[in-house]
Design a protein around this motif. Structure first.
Motif, PDB file in Angstrom:
ATOM      1  N   ILE A 154     -12.623   7.791 -22.408  1.00 54.84           N
ATOM      2  CA  ILE A 154     -13.144   8.754 -21.424  1.00 54.84           C
ATOM      3  C   ILE A 154     -14.546   8.316 -20.983  1.00 54.84           C
ATOM      4  CG2 ILE A 154     -13.852  11.186 -21.083  1.00 54.84           C
ATOM      5  CD1 ILE A 154     -10.811  10.861 -21.483  1.00 54.84           C
ATOM      6  N   LEU A 174      -6.918  10.486 -16.913  1.00 53.22           N
ATOM      7  CA  LEU A 174      -7.382  10.803 -18.278  1.00 53.22           C
ATOM      8  C   LEU A 174      -8.624  11.682 -18.262  1.00 53.22           C
ATOM      9  CD1 LEU A 174      -6.888   7.451 -20.218  1.00 53.22           C
ATOM     10  CD2 LEU A 174      -5.453   9.458 -20.095  1.00 53.22           C
ATOM     11  N   PHE A 178      -8.884  15.503 -19.454  1.00 59.34           N
ATOM     12  CA  PHE A 178      -9.822  15.834 -20.537  1.00 59.34           C
ATOM     13  C   PHE A 178     -10.682  17.030 -20.140  1.00 59.34           C
ATOM     14  CE2 PHE A 178     -13.685  15.376 -23.063  1.00 59.34           C
ATOM     15  CZ  PHE A 178     -13.172  15.141 -24.323  1.00 59.34           C
ATOM     16  N   PRO A 228      -6.095  11.410 -25.147  1.00 61.62           N
ATOM     17  CA  PRO A 228      -6.832  10.196 -24.760  1.00 61.62           C
ATOM     18  C   PRO A 228      -6.666   9.040 -25.755  1.00 61.62           C
ATOM     19  CG  PRO A 228      -8.359  11.989 -25.338  1.00 61.62           C
ATOM     20  CD  PRO A 228      -6.973  12.574 -25.336  1.00 61.62           C
TER      21      PRO A 228
END
Ligand SMILES: Cc1cc2nc3c(=O)[nH]c(=O)nc-3n(C[C@H](O)[C@H](O)[C@H](O)COP(=O)(O)OP(=O)(O)OC[C@H]3O[C@@H](n4cnc5c(N)ncnc54)[C@H](O)[C@@H]3O)c2cc1C
Length: 294
Positions: A154, A174, A178, A228
């Motif tokens: 991330i 991603l 998140f 992730p």
């Protein structure tokens, strides 16, 4: 070819103003040297060279974060330097899975533009409301923006965005997942940040992709949560993408770079890299409960 118009009429109610300087638009006051060269000529050059080097293998390689094998044509498409119809025409003249897949991606672009044309409110309001009562989490949002969440894949993606004004599609999914599902923060917060920094920032593609990921848009599986760590193992198996963008972790070999918290003792203390911001299992449970799932 049609000549350029002498004047473009502005819709009523839109105020005029000075065009901001590059310094006003850029974080730090200076455009990043990593921004792509603008204009039709540069776009055409990019497409011609990528057609030779990347189009045939596009389907196999497009999700490889470190391989960076996608066309990077999005800024040229956004600013109208290249026509999507022309790209489709040229790509579909070639056989194989690569050209087919590339045309499919261009169709997503078209789809989002059509959805926004039909539902202009979706630029700011949920396309399909799920009754979310998003969290306000200023410190967590700040860590996400700064690339300091403690989840290396991330953080790598958020730093790439800040440096290049661009991010790989898989990485966009991603970081958006998140923010909206793991941190359970309103998709508009992330969409605004992307529009501030993306060189291809586009009202239709940005807002509707954010909604797609947040599960308030057109995704048929609105409650799926991307992990992730699992995603990093799949799309950055050797950790090269993370080492490229997170220099604090550059000394960690292979896939171990995705889990720096497993290091112990002085090695861990010397890293100057944060602990994970959340427990992924707890966060997934919070999200499922918020959406009324078991
Ligand atoms: C949260 C999020 C925000 C996004 N914001 C934007 C944005 O502001 N502007 C933007 O152009 N794209 C956006 N995208 C879509 C996609 O990530 C980018 O178009 C792509 O990464 C651009 O890189 P590329 O040109 O190398 O793509 P390639 O993989 O080479 O694809 C070719 C072209 O197809 C189109 N395309 C590819 N994927 C998508 C998609 N999922 N949706 C719509 N069009 C697509 C783009 O025009 C792209 O240039 C977003 C995706 C997500 C998940």
């Amino acid at each position: 070819m049609l000549p350029a118009p002498r004047a473009v009429p502005v819709p009523e109610g839109v105020r005029s103003g000075a065009v901001p300087s590059a310094a006003e638009l850029c974080p730090g006051g200076r455009p990043s040297p990593a921004l792509p060269e603008g204009g039709e000529r540069a776009g055409r050059r990019r497409f011609a060279s990528w057609q030779r080097s990347g189009l045939a293998a596009y389907e196999e390689r497009r999700d490889d974060l470190a391989g960076d094998a996608t066309s990077r044509l999005s800024p040229y498409l956004h600013f109208g330097c290249l026509s999507p119809v022309e790209l489709v025409h040229q790509a579909s003249g070639r056989a194989g899975a690569g050209p087919e897949s590339f045309v499919r991606q261009l169709a997503w672009r078209d789809f989002h533009h059509q959805v926004l044309a039909a539902r202009p409110d979706a630029a700011a309001a949920d396309y399909r409301s799920r009754g979310d009562r998003w969290r306000r989490a200023d410190a967590e949002v700040a860590a996400w923006k700064a690339g300091r969440t403690g989840f290396p894949v991330i953080d790598a993606a958020m730093r790439q965005l800040r440096h290049e004004g661009w991010m790989h599609n898989r990485a966009r999914m991603l970081v958006a997942g998140f923010l909206t599902k793991t941190l359970y923060v309103d998709w508009r917060v992330g969409a605004r940040h992307f529009l501030d920094l993306l060189v291809d920032g586009d009202m239709a593609n940005n807002q509707l992709n954010w909604q797609w990921v947040a599960g308030t848009g057109t995704d048929t599986r609105p409650n799926r949560v991307l992990n992730p760590l699992v995603q990093a193992g799949r799309f950055d198996p050797e950790g090269e993408y993370v080492r490229r963008w997170v220099p604090e972790l550059a000394g960690l070999a292979g896939p171990s770079v995705h889990r720096p918290w497993r290091l112990s003792g002085p090695g861990r203390a010397a890293l100057d890299y944060p602990e994970p911001l959340v427990d992924l299992a707890d966060a997934a449970l919070r999200f499922r409960r918020a959406r009324g799932q078991k």
